[in-house]
Scaffold this active site. Structure first.
Site, mmCIF file in Angstrom:
data_model
loop_
_atom_site.group_PDB
_atom_site.id
_atom_site.type_symbol
_atom_site.label_atom_id
_atom_site.label_comp_id
_atom_site.label_asym_id
_atom_site.label_seq_id
_atom_site.Cartn_x
_atom_site.Cartn_y
_atom_site.Cartn_z
ATOM 1 N N LYS A 1 -0.502 -4.869 16.845
ATOM 2 C CA LYS A 1 -0.544 -3.104 16.779
ATOM 3 C C LYS A 1 -1.556 -2.551 17.056
ATOM 4 O O LYS A 1 -2.748 -2.893 17.376
ATOM 5 C CB LYS A 1 -0.876 -3.376 15.489
ATOM 6 C CG LYS A 1 -1.301 -1.215 14.514
ATOM 7 C CD LYS A 1 -1.503 -2.032 13.160
ATOM 8 C CE LYS A 1 -1.381 -0.721 12.295
ATOM 9 N NZ LYS A 1 -1.602 -0.533 11.228
ATOM 10 N N ARG A 56 4.317 -4.198 18.525
ATOM 11 C CA ARG A 56 4.540 -3.542 17.230
ATOM 12 C C ARG A 56 5.394 -2.319 17.928
ATOM 13 O O ARG A 56 4.781 -1.259 18.347
ATOM 14 C CB ARG A 56 3.735 -3.388 15.805
ATOM 15 C CG ARG A 56 3.950 -4.974 15.379
ATOM 16 C CD ARG A 56 2.248 -4.743 14.105
ATOM 17 N NE ARG A 56 3.463 -4.246 12.988
ATOM 18 C CZ ARG A 56 2.827 -3.775 12.351
ATOM 19 N NH1 ARG A 56 1.982 -3.161 12.203
ATOM 20 N NH2 ARG A 56 3.295 -3.168 10.778
ATOM 21 N N ASP A 115 8.095 3.522 6.333
ATOM 22 C CA ASP A 115 7.499 2.784 6.209
ATOM 23 C C ASP A 115 7.855 2.295 5.717
ATOM 24 O O ASP A 115 7.474 1.816 3.927
ATOM 25 C CB ASP A 115 6.004 3.325 5.970
ATOM 26 C CG ASP A 115 5.055 2.206 6.443
ATOM 27 O OD1 ASP A 115 5.298 1.305 6.171
ATOM 28 O OD2 ASP A 115 3.769 2.423 6.325
ATOM 29 N N GLU A 169 -2.431 4.066 14.048
ATOM 30 C CA GLU A 169 -3.496 4.083 12.513
ATOM 31 C C GLU A 169 -4.672 3.716 12.715
ATOM 32 O O GLU A 169 -5.707 2.898 12.345
ATOM 33 C CB GLU A 169 -2.802 3.517 11.417
ATOM 34 C CG GLU A 169 -1.290 3.489 10.796
ATOM 35 C CD GLU A 169 -0.866 3.208 9.862
ATOM 36 O OE1 GLU A 169 -1.255 2.153 9.807
ATOM 37 O OE2 GLU A 169 -0.355 4.158 9.029
ATOM 38 N N ARG A 214 7.966 12.400 11.855
ATOM 39 C CA ARG A 214 7.322 10.435 11.837
ATOM 40 C C ARG A 214 8.340 9.665 11.930
ATOM 41 O O ARG A 214 8.476 9.103 13.087
ATOM 42 C CB ARG A 214 6.613 10.120 11.040
ATOM 43 C CG ARG A 214 5.693 9.148 10.925
ATOM 44 C CD ARG A 214 4.636 9.382 10.438
ATOM 45 N NE ARG A 214 5.116 7.783 9.739
ATOM 46 C CZ ARG A 214 3.805 7.405 8.503
ATOM 47 N NH1 ARG A 214 3.485 7.632 7.821
ATOM 48 N NH2 ARG A 214 3.884 5.864 8.169
ATOM 49 N N LYS A 258 10.518 -2.127 12.640
ATOM 50 C CA LYS A 258 10.614 -1.860 11.199
ATOM 51 C C LYS A 258 11.892 -1.741 11.171
ATOM 52 O O LYS A 258 12.438 -0.089 11.996
ATOM 53 C CB LYS A 258 9.179 -0.638 10.477
ATOM 54 C CG LYS A 258 8.029 -1.533 10.376
ATOM 55 C CD LYS A 258 7.037 -0.619 9.731
ATOM 56 C CE LYS A 258 5.681 -0.670 9.440
ATOM 57 N NZ LYS A 258 4.456 -0.423 8.867
ATOM 58 N N HIS A 260 8.892 8.224 0.272
ATOM 59 C CA HIS A 260 7.120 8.545 0.501
ATOM 60 C C HIS A 260 6.172 9.511 -0.899
ATOM 61 O O HIS A 260 5.898 10.791 -0.580
ATOM 62 C CB HIS A 260 7.315 8.645 1.838
ATOM 63 C CG HIS A 260 5.358 8.938 3.313
ATOM 64 N ND1 HIS A 260 4.616 9.613 1.714
ATOM 65 C CD2 HIS A 260 4.974 8.106 3.475
ATOM 66 C CE1 HIS A 260 4.064 8.839 2.767
ATOM 67 N NE2 HIS A 260 4.361 8.124 3.724
ATOM 68 N N ASN A 312 -3.977 -4.931 11.432
ATOM 69 C CA ASN A 312 -5.031 -4.651 11.698
ATOM 70 C C ASN A 312 -6.074 -5.790 11.994
ATOM 71 O O ASN A 312 -6.752 -6.047 11.398
ATOM 72 C CB ASN A 312 -5.405 -3.360 10.895
ATOM 73 C CG ASN A 312 -4.337 -2.708 10.015
ATOM 74 O OD1 ASN A 312 -3.704 -2.115 11.268
ATOM 75 N ND2 ASN A 312 -3.899 -2.461 8.757
ATOM 76 N N GLU A 322 -3.964 -7.354 3.220
ATOM 77 C CA GLU A 322 -4.010 -6.442 3.188
ATOM 78 C C GLU A 322 -2.362 -5.807 2.869
ATOM 79 O O GLU A 322 -1.118 -6.730 3.117
ATOM 80 C CB GLU A 322 -3.363 -6.257 4.291
ATOM 81 C CG GLU A 322 -3.101 -4.183 4.601
ATOM 82 C CD GLU A 322 -3.889 -3.413 5.584
ATOM 83 O OE1 GLU A 322 -5.152 -3.797 6.196
ATOM 84 O OE2 GLU A 322 -3.260 -2.132 6.168
ATOM 85 N N ARG A 323 -1.723 -4.671 1.908
ATOM 86 C CA ARG A 323 -1.341 -4.725 0.808
ATOM 87 C C ARG A 323 -0.034 -6.623 0.329
ATOM 88 O O ARG A 323 1.108 -6.550 0.302
ATOM 89 C CB ARG A 323 0.130 -4.591 1.626
ATOM 90 C CG ARG A 323 0.027 -3.458 2.486
ATOM 91 C CD ARG A 323 -0.870 -1.975 1.733
ATOM 92 N NE ARG A 323 -1.256 -0.531 2.285
ATOM 93 C CZ ARG A 323 -1.893 -0.097 1.640
ATOM 94 N NH1 ARG A 323 -1.508 -0.095 0.611
ATOM 95 N NH2 ARG A 323 -2.178 1.080 2.231
ATOM 96 N N GLU A 335 5.270 -3.285 -1.182
ATOM 97 C CA GLU A 335 4.058 -2.404 -1.088
ATOM 98 C C GLU A 335 4.365 -1.300 -1.712
ATOM 99 O O GLU A 335 3.467 -0.559 -2.219
ATOM 100 C CB GLU A 335 3.955 -1.973 0.054
ATOM 101 C CG GLU A 335 2.860 -0.617 0.722
ATOM 102 C CD GLU A 335 2.434 -0.485 2.224
ATOM 103 O OE1 GLU A 335 2.741 -2.235 3.341
ATOM 104 O OE2 GLU A 335 1.332 0.048 2.388
#
Ligand code: BDP
Length: 721
Positions: free
Chosen positions: A308, A345, A386, A312, A357, A381, A542, A231, A188-189, A414
């Site tokens: 996590k 997290r 993000d 999401e 957010r 983070k 974003h 994830n 992922e990423r 990313e």
């Protein structure tokens, strides 16, 4: 019959081949190249000073030290440098701990050693018993390994070693890479190929890469690795996979690297066939306790879990109306007797509450301060959205004094051009670490929250989402290696400057030639700002394309969640642009200390690099440059493109000074970056122009395509998704 004679030339070729000097430079060796130093007088000085290597005692870590130093020194100094004791020699490189080395114990270093703690080390020049020692001393063998790498670095960067008096110890305790690697080897990423973990061949096959990975990490002080994606897949906690994990843990142990796993919160249902994963349910608690027992039977020094949850779509305690603290503490209770850690997290945002957010993690976690068990760290983070090219520091830093907060940086790019853009991230990491939270008055930097010193926490740590894959050069972009390197160096000592880290890395990765070092450093130092400018200048964020996150997509709207769109963040309309996070808007600013609020709430004093992060301003807003906001935006986007072109020029000037393979790769990637920078600039400006209805200033290059054309671009099968 003619005798076969080896000509001097073929002899030279053979020699070069044998020594590896003629090997194509493909980047695999990272910053650990150990090629012969070109400065002959200095080489002589080193040879003399180091004399012979003495590593007393025997253990896996001591053997690694011995191997690394003999390989490194032989390569750098161009003559065999093995660890054979020769009583005749007066000069000695002595490495070890008081427990492993009687000679070292006799040097009276107790007090100095006490001061450097478990992972720290000393590099000293000492005379004793008629000998001249260069000493690498530590309290633990891993500390001695770190010190050995430091000594090698001194040589690689051509520093004097005659009167050494260095003590070093890490600022943070847990310095951990987070691999977002799936069991099917997709990442992922991840933009550097597939996962380096070859689960299918584990536990029987230990790839040489695992050892080289461990060496590289140990050389920069990284002492933990989370092997799997946040994830998470519960399968990794099954007996079959734990055996594979054990094989990796056994491989990494002598390098001082602990293994961690991501724990899927619903594992008791998926693996244990329970009906629930409610953290307060006794059966669930017992399941995790047994699972932890099982893990520690395989891996006695297992590090713990990264989780996590309720983010999401991931399962978590809130599925059972329990809090994040309930969830984290249940796992922490199971791990505590074994010394394991939970890294929980804070990257959560509610899918029901339509609040900014930016505010949601704080809203969720701040009330839980003081409710976590001592072996829980909350991993936050760097910013509240993000991993954007520029984010103000996350408001949770400084807001949870009773909880140790772990920093989560993203090394993988990313949102910064992924595997093909050159973006040196040290300035970005430092910007966050040095930001002042004012939690306890001036000087309460994020770094002091993270190292635990502000609130006296036992645990402290930094996590970096890895950019490593199975590409031959590990990170796709040769300069991606610098970001891996930087993460380790800053987790060890966040006071190092970005310039100093770049300097070390360049000398070790390319060469010590002064023009090369200064040219490459110049490229690196401006590179992150270049990315900010051509992607998201003035605090925009974003704006990226849907799902792939690679190119521009400021027009993205109408998605399942408003805060997964771009229009939610830039809020451009005919009047202006930007997200009002002051009192008249979402008031996210209220989550910061009053001093920070005071600085940011007034658009006239708010630093312009985060202006549109906090303010919605008219297109004609007067900027410090005297330009209107619209014109400034156009200039910033153009500046981004120009900076990439300047990097191209710089790199071109190094032709012949960098080996062919890496030279060509970087050259081609810079061409991609220049093309992409134009793509970002043109697409964003054309899109925003539909609102501003103002012309792009005369002096600037005009977009090559139309907005419709840019909106149609949709990269298929982009990596990392
Ligand atoms: C976002 C990534 C997503 C990750 C998520 C996370 O787009 O793939 O799963 O962060 O941090 O940046 O959990």
């Amino acid at each position: 019959m003619r005798k076969k004679i080896i000509s001097p030339l073929s002899f030279l070729c053979l020699f070069l081949w044998f020594t590896g000097a003629a090997r194509a430079e493909d980047g695999y060796r990272l910053w650990q190249r150990y090629d012969l130093l070109q400065n002959k007088p200095l080489v002589k000085e080193y040879q003399k000073a180091l004399g012979q290597l003495v590593v007393q005692g025997s253990s896996p870590t001591l053997s690694i030290i011995e191997d690394e130093l003999s390989t490194g020194l032989s390569g750098l100094l161009g003559q065999p440098f093995s660890a054979a004791e020769n009583p005749e020699k007066k000069n000695v490189l002595l490495v070890g701990t008081p427990a492993t080395s009687p000679v070292l114990k006799g040097l009276g270093l107790e007090d100095k050693l006490k001061a450097v703690g478990k992972d720290g080390y000393l590099l000293l020049s000492r005379k004793a018993g008629g000998k001249n020692y260069t000493v690498v001393a530590a309290n633990t063998e891993v500390g001695a390994l770190y010190g050995s790498f430091h000594l090698l670095r001194l040589l690689q960067t051509q520093q004097r070693i005659n009167n050494l008096d260095i003590s070093s110890s890490p600022k943070t305790q847990h310095r951990i890479l987070n691999h977002w690697d799936n069991l099917d080897r997709t990442v992922e990423r991840g933009y550097a190929g597939f996962s380096i973990w070859d689960w299918h061949k584990l536990p029987d096959y230990i790839d040489q890469r695992y050892l080289d990975y461990a060496r590289a990490n140990a050389s920069i002080g990284i002492n933990g690795t989370v092997l799997t994606n946040v994830n998470a897949n519960s399968l990794v906690l099954s007996e079959e996979y734990l055996k594979k994990v054990k094989a990796l843990a056994d491989t990494f142990r002598p390098y001082g690297i602990k293994v961690y796993l991501t724990a899927r919160f619903s594992s008791p249902i998926e693996l244990g066939k329970l009906k629930t994963a409610d953290p307060l349910n006794p059966e669930v608690k017992a399941w995790w306790k047994n699972k932890v027992e099982e893990i520690y039977r395989h891996i006695p020094d297992f590090g713990g879990f990264l989780v996590k949850a309720n983010s999401e779509g991931q399962p978590g305690p809130q599925n059972y109306n329990r809090s994040h603290a309930d969830g984290a503490n249940m796992l922490a209770e199971a791990l505590a007797p074994k010394g394991g850690l939970v890294m929980w997290r804070a990257f959560v945002y509610d899918d029901k509450v339509p609040d900014d957010r930016h505010k949601q993690a704080y809203t969720e976690f701040k009330p839980l301060d003081g409710k976590f068990l001592p072996n829980v760290m909350v991993q936050v983070k760097n910013g509240a959205i993000d991993f954007q090219p520029r984010e103000p520091f996350h408001p949770l830093f400084g807001a949870m004094p009773k909880t140790p907060l772990m920093m989560e940086f993203q090394i993988t790019q990313e949102y910064l051009g992924q595997g093909t853009h050159l973006a040196y991230l040290a300035p970005m990491f430092k910007e966050t670490l040095m930001a002042d939270t004012y939690a306890k008055g001036k000087g309460s930097t994020v770094a002091k929250v993270v190292d635990g010193s502000l609130d006296n926490h036992y645990h402290s740590g930094m996590a970096g989402v890895a950019n490593i894959g199975n590409d031959r050069n590990w990170t796709s972009h040769p300069f991606g290696q610098a970001n891996w390197y930087t993460f380790g160096r800053l987790a060890w000592d966040y006071n190092l400057t970005s310039e100093a880290i770049a300097d070390e890395w360049i000398k070790m990765t390319f060469s010590g030639s002064p023009t090369l070092v200064s040219t490459v450093k110049q490229m690196m130092m401006g590179s992150r700002e270049a990315v900010v400018n051509y992607m998201t200048p003035l605090g925009l964020h974003h704006l990226m394309g849907w799902s792939h996150h690679y190119g521009p997509g400021p027009w993205i709207k109408d998605k399942p969640r408003a805060d997964w769109t771009s229009v939610y963040y830039h809020r451009a309309d005919e009047k202006g642009i930007g997200f009002d996070r002051t009192r008249t808007g979402s008031n996210a600013l209220s989550q910061y200390a009053p001093e920070v609020q005071a600085l940011l709430q007034n658009p006239a004093t708010c630093p312009e690099d985060v202006l549109l992060w906090f303010h919605h301003l008219p297109w004609d807003w007067k900027m410090k440059s005297g330009r209107t906001l619209w014109d400034e935006l156009c200039y910033k986007y153009s500046e981004g493109v120009d900076s990439v072109r300047a990097m191209q020029k710089d790199w071109d000037s190094l032709q012949g000074q960098v080996d062919k393979e890496r030279y060509q790769q970087v050259k081609q990637y810079l061409a991609i970056q220049e093309k992409d920078a134009r793509w970002w600039r043109d697409a964003c400006l054309l899109y925003f122009q539909t609102f501003s209805k103002r012309p792009i200033p005369q002096a600037l290059e005009k977009p090559a395509g139309t907005l419709e054309e840019y909106m149609k671009i949709d990269p298929k099968f982009a990596p990392g998704i």
